[in-house]
Design a protein around this motif. Structure first.
Motif, PDB file in Angstrom:
ATOM      1  N   SER A 170       0.625  -1.387   0.039  1.00 40.60           N
ATOM      2  CA  SER A 170       0.111   0.042   0.036  1.00 40.60           C
ATOM      3  C   SER A 170       0.592   1.175  -0.323  1.00 40.60           C
ATOM      4  O   SER A 170       0.008   2.384  -0.992  1.00 40.60           O
ATOM      5  N   ALA A 171       2.161   1.139   0.346  1.00 43.96           N
ATOM      6  CA  ALA A 171       2.865   2.572   0.474  1.00 43.96           C
ATOM      7  C   ALA A 171       3.640   2.319  -1.028  1.00 43.96           C
ATOM      8  O   ALA A 171       3.397   3.426  -1.160  1.00 43.96           O
ATOM      9  N   GLY A 172       3.525   1.477  -1.610  1.00 43.60           N
ATOM     10  CA  GLY A 172       4.269   1.626  -3.092  1.00 43.60           C
ATOM     11  C   GLY A 172       2.927   1.968  -3.736  1.00 43.60           C
ATOM     12  O   GLY A 172       2.993   3.274  -4.810  1.00 43.60           O
ATOM     13  N   ASP A 173       1.909   1.792  -3.710  1.00 41.00           N
ATOM     14  CA  ASP A 173       0.607   2.699  -4.114  1.00 41.00           C
ATOM     15  C   ASP A 173       0.529   3.596  -3.766  1.00 41.00           C
ATOM     16  O   ASP A 173      -0.085   4.083  -4.923  1.00 41.00           O
ATOM     17  N   VAL A 174       0.450   3.906  -2.640  1.00 37.52           N
ATOM     18  CA  VAL A 174       0.889   5.744  -2.567  1.00 37.52           C
ATOM     19  C   VAL A 174       1.485   6.555  -3.424  1.00 37.52           C
ATOM     20  O   VAL A 174       1.463   7.383  -3.855  1.00 37.52           O
ATOM     21  N   PHE A 175       3.233   5.918  -3.334  1.00 39.20           N
ATOM     22  CA  PHE A 175       3.819   6.511  -4.355  1.00 39.20           C
ATOM     23  C   PHE A 175       2.599   6.117  -5.624  1.00 39.20           C
ATOM     24  O   PHE A 175       3.824   7.352  -6.076  1.00 39.20           O
ATOM     25  N   ALA A 176       2.747   5.127  -6.449  1.00 31.55           N
ATOM     26  CA  ALA A 176       2.318   5.139  -7.415  1.00 31.55           C
ATOM     27  C   ALA A 176       0.954   5.673  -8.149  1.00 31.55           C
ATOM     28  O   ALA A 176       1.290   6.523  -9.627  1.00 31.55           O
ATOM     29  N   SER A 177       0.323   6.394  -7.184  1.00 30.09           N
ATOM     30  CA  SER A 177      -0.699   7.285  -7.502  1.00 30.09           C
ATOM     31  C   SER A 177      -0.323   8.673  -7.322  1.00 30.09           C
ATOM     32  O   SER A 177      -0.986   9.574  -7.733  1.00 30.09           O
ATOM     33  N   THR A 178       0.387   9.382  -6.465  1.00 34.82           N
ATOM     34  CA  THR A 178       1.113  10.149  -6.395  1.00 34.82           C
ATOM     35  C   THR A 178       1.690  10.606  -7.427  1.00 34.82           C
ATOM     36  O   THR A 178       1.967  11.807  -8.364  1.00 34.82           O
ATOM     37  N   VAL A 179       2.688   9.989  -8.075  1.00 36.23           N
ATOM     38  CA  VAL A 179       3.655   9.723  -9.509  1.00 36.23           C
ATOM     39  C   VAL A 179       2.907   9.527 -11.099  1.00 36.23           C
ATOM     40  O   VAL A 179       2.912  10.460 -11.451  1.00 36.23           O
ATOM     41  N   THR A 180       1.520   9.138 -10.749  1.00 36.63           N
ATOM     42  CA  THR A 180       0.297   9.111 -11.365  1.00 36.63           C
ATOM     43  C   THR A 180       0.033  10.463 -11.586  1.00 36.63           C
ATOM     44  O   THR A 180      -0.315  11.692 -13.107  1.00 36.63           O
ATOM     45  N   TYR A 181      -0.245  11.641 -10.229  1.00 36.35           N
ATOM     46  CA  TYR A 181      -1.054  12.486 -10.277  1.00 36.35           C
ATOM     47  C   TYR A 181      -0.405  13.088 -10.756  1.00 36.35           C
ATOM     48  O   TYR A 181      -0.032  14.306 -11.567  1.00 36.35           O
ATOM     49  N   ILE A 182       1.088  13.379 -10.671  1.00 40.11           N
ATOM     50  CA  ILE A 182       2.179  14.733 -11.411  1.00 40.11           C
ATOM     51  C   ILE A 182       2.133  14.397 -12.729  1.00 40.11           C
ATOM     52  O   ILE A 182       2.564  15.090 -13.261  1.00 40.11           O
ATOM     53  N   GLY A 183       2.604  12.815 -13.120  1.00 41.44           N
ATOM     54  CA  GLY A 183       2.810  12.070 -14.412  1.00 41.44           C
ATOM     55  C   GLY A 183       1.602  13.110 -15.434  1.00 41.44           C
ATOM     56  O   GLY A 183       1.502  13.433 -16.253  1.00 41.44           O
ATOM     57  N   ASN A 184       0.280  12.685 -14.936  1.00 40.61           N
ATOM     58  CA  ASN A 184      -1.105  13.016 -15.804  1.00 40.61           C
ATOM     59  C   ASN A 184      -0.974  15.000 -15.985  1.00 40.61           C
ATOM     60  O   ASN A 184      -0.937  15.245 -17.174  1.00 40.61           O
ATOM     61  N   ARG A 185      -0.536  15.792 -14.715  1.00 42.16           N
ATOM     62  CA  ARG A 185      -0.250  16.955 -14.766  1.00 42.16           C
ATOM     63  C   ARG A 185       0.673  16.740 -16.307  1.00 42.16           C
ATOM     64  O   ARG A 185       0.277  18.187 -17.085  1.00 42.16           O
ATOM     65  N   ILE A 186       1.806  16.394 -16.128  1.00 43.88           N
ATOM     66  CA  ILE A 186       2.837  17.058 -17.004  1.00 43.88           C
ATOM     67  C   ILE A 186       2.240  16.353 -18.264  1.00 43.88           C
ATOM     68  O   ILE A 186       2.251  17.541 -19.615  1.00 43.88           O
ATOM     69  N   SER A 187       1.572  15.902 -18.507  1.00 37.34           N
ATOM     70  CA  SER A 187       1.651  15.051 -20.230  1.00 37.34           C
ATOM     71  C   SER A 187      -0.078  15.859 -20.664  1.00 37.34           C
ATOM     72  O   SER A 187       0.038  15.741 -22.001  1.00 37.34           O
ATOM     73  N   SER A 188      -0.948  16.240 -19.542  1.00 36.46           N
ATOM     74  CA  SER A 188      -2.017  17.258 -19.717  1.00 36.46           C
ATOM     75  C   SER A 188      -1.428  19.222 -20.288  1.00 36.46           C
ATOM     76  O   SER A 188      -1.962  19.326 -21.174  1.00 36.46           O
ATOM     77  N   THR A 189      -0.348  18.916 -19.892  1.00 33.09           N
ATOM     78  CA  THR A 189       0.457  20.170 -20.477  1.00 33.09           C
ATOM     79  C   THR A 189       0.505  20.319 -22.067  1.00 33.09           C
ATOM     80  O   THR A 189       0.611  19.739 -23.077  1.00 33.09           O
ATOM     81  N   PRO A 190      -0.528  21.687 -22.980  1.00 39.98           N
ATOM     82  CA  PRO A 190      -0.428  21.145 -24.394  1.00 39.98           C
ATOM     83  C   PRO A 190       1.146  21.573 -25.156  1.00 39.98           C
ATOM     84  O   PRO A 190       2.309  22.328 -24.307  1.00 39.98           O
ATOM     85  N   GLY A 191       1.109  21.499 -26.558  1.00 39.72           N
ATOM     86  CA  GLY A 191       2.256  21.948 -27.483  1.00 39.72           C
ATOM     87  C   GLY A 191       2.606  22.653 -27.486  1.00 39.72           C
ATOM     88  O   GLY A 191       2.296  23.959 -26.890  1.00 39.72           O
TER      89      GLY A 191
END
Length: 289
Positions: A44-65
């Motif tokens: 579950s500790a790893g899951d917290v990290f994975a979900s946090t990475v998902t949040y950060i990665g989603n924020r960056i990938s949503s940045t327009p060109g």
């Protein structure tokens, strides 16, 4: 933009849910010395990290060109998915080592009904999170959301194994507790390999699926004005592709007519799934055999 909002919600729900489960599992696990519950808690500790990475990665990938990234920042989704896979490897190794030590030293845990309650609560919570994440992942073709869904699916199985080991421990069958911890570590490692491979395929600019490519080739040669197809290649842009097509046409065509042929090719190929853009280069057939 709608995709990124939903993926962000998947990440936030995962962070909140996993933090609560992490606290409960580790408290009960360490008090009872149950290796299966401790392993589940570390997962579950790893899951917290994975979900946090998902949040950060989603924020960056949503940045327009922009000028430096004309096709956007879609590959960030795969880079951060790969980070998730590495975190899973680390968690798997830690759990494997701890469970192996427990098995070799014949350590027993103290049965508590709270072990059963926490395991059941974890299963129910993860079923809800899984169906939510997998629906978003499939609907919006998000590897980050799908990776989170796979993580939640794993947790359902792992918490079920934890529950089994606790029940058997009640009947003084303690060795299963350590074995379950080992199985949990191996399953987490397998999930890490799966996510790593999916990310690797995109980041290494693997070509479009061969079956889809053949369908495109058949479609192109039927377009009026195309003498023959020279090449068709692709470059991944996040989940989508940019196609680079070279065709030969009658050398006596006007520039306007050649442009019209290339426009038809582009329009036809954009109807295929996951095609971001199509670049068509026209060659003279009589001098380009």
């Amino acid at each position: 933009m709608k995709k990124h909002i939903h993926v962000e919600r998947v990440a936030i729900s995962g962070i909140i849910g996993n933090i609560l489960l992490l606290i409960m599992k580790l408290i009960v696990g360490f008090l009872s010395k149950s290796q299966a519950m401790i392993a589940d808690g570390l997962n579950s500790a790893g899951d917290v990290f994975a979900s946090t990475v998902t949040y950060i990665g989603n924020r960056i990938s949503s940045t327009p060109g922009d000028d430096e990234h004309p096709y956007g920042h879609g590959k960030a989704e795969y880079i951060f998915s790969m980070v998730i896979s590495f975190s899973l490897f680390f968690v798997a190794f830690s759990i494997f080592k701890m469970s192996l030590d427990s098995l070799l030293n014949a350590q027993h845990f103290k049965y508590s009904p709270w072990l059963v309650y926490i395991a059941i609560a974890s299963i129910i919570a993860k079923i809800i999170l899984f169906f939510y994440a997998i629906r978003v992942g499939r609907q919006y073709n998000s590897l980050l959301a799908i990776a989170n869904a796979q993580d939640h699916r794993n947790d359902i199985m792992l918490s079920s194994l934890t529950l089994l080991s606790v029940v058997l421990g009640y009947f003084n069958i303690y060795f299963v507790d350590s074995i379950v911890g080992l199985l949990i570590s191996l399953w987490i490692a397998y999930t890490g390999v799966s996510i790593f491979y999916q990310s690797y395929v995109v980041l290494m600019d693997t070509n479009i699926d061969s079956k889809v490519k053949k369908e495109m080739e058949k479609h192109i040669v039927t377009i009026e004005g195309v003498d023959h197809l020279d090449t068709i290649t692709s470059k991944p842009i996040g989940l989508n592709f940019v196609l680079m097509v070279k065709v030969s046409v009658d050398a006596n065509m006007t520039v306007y007519e050649g442009h019209a042929v290339s426009a038809k090719i582009k329009k036809a190929l954009l109807t295929f799934d996951h095609i971001e853009d199509v670049i068509v280069h026209v060659n003279p057939a009589q001098y380009h055999q």
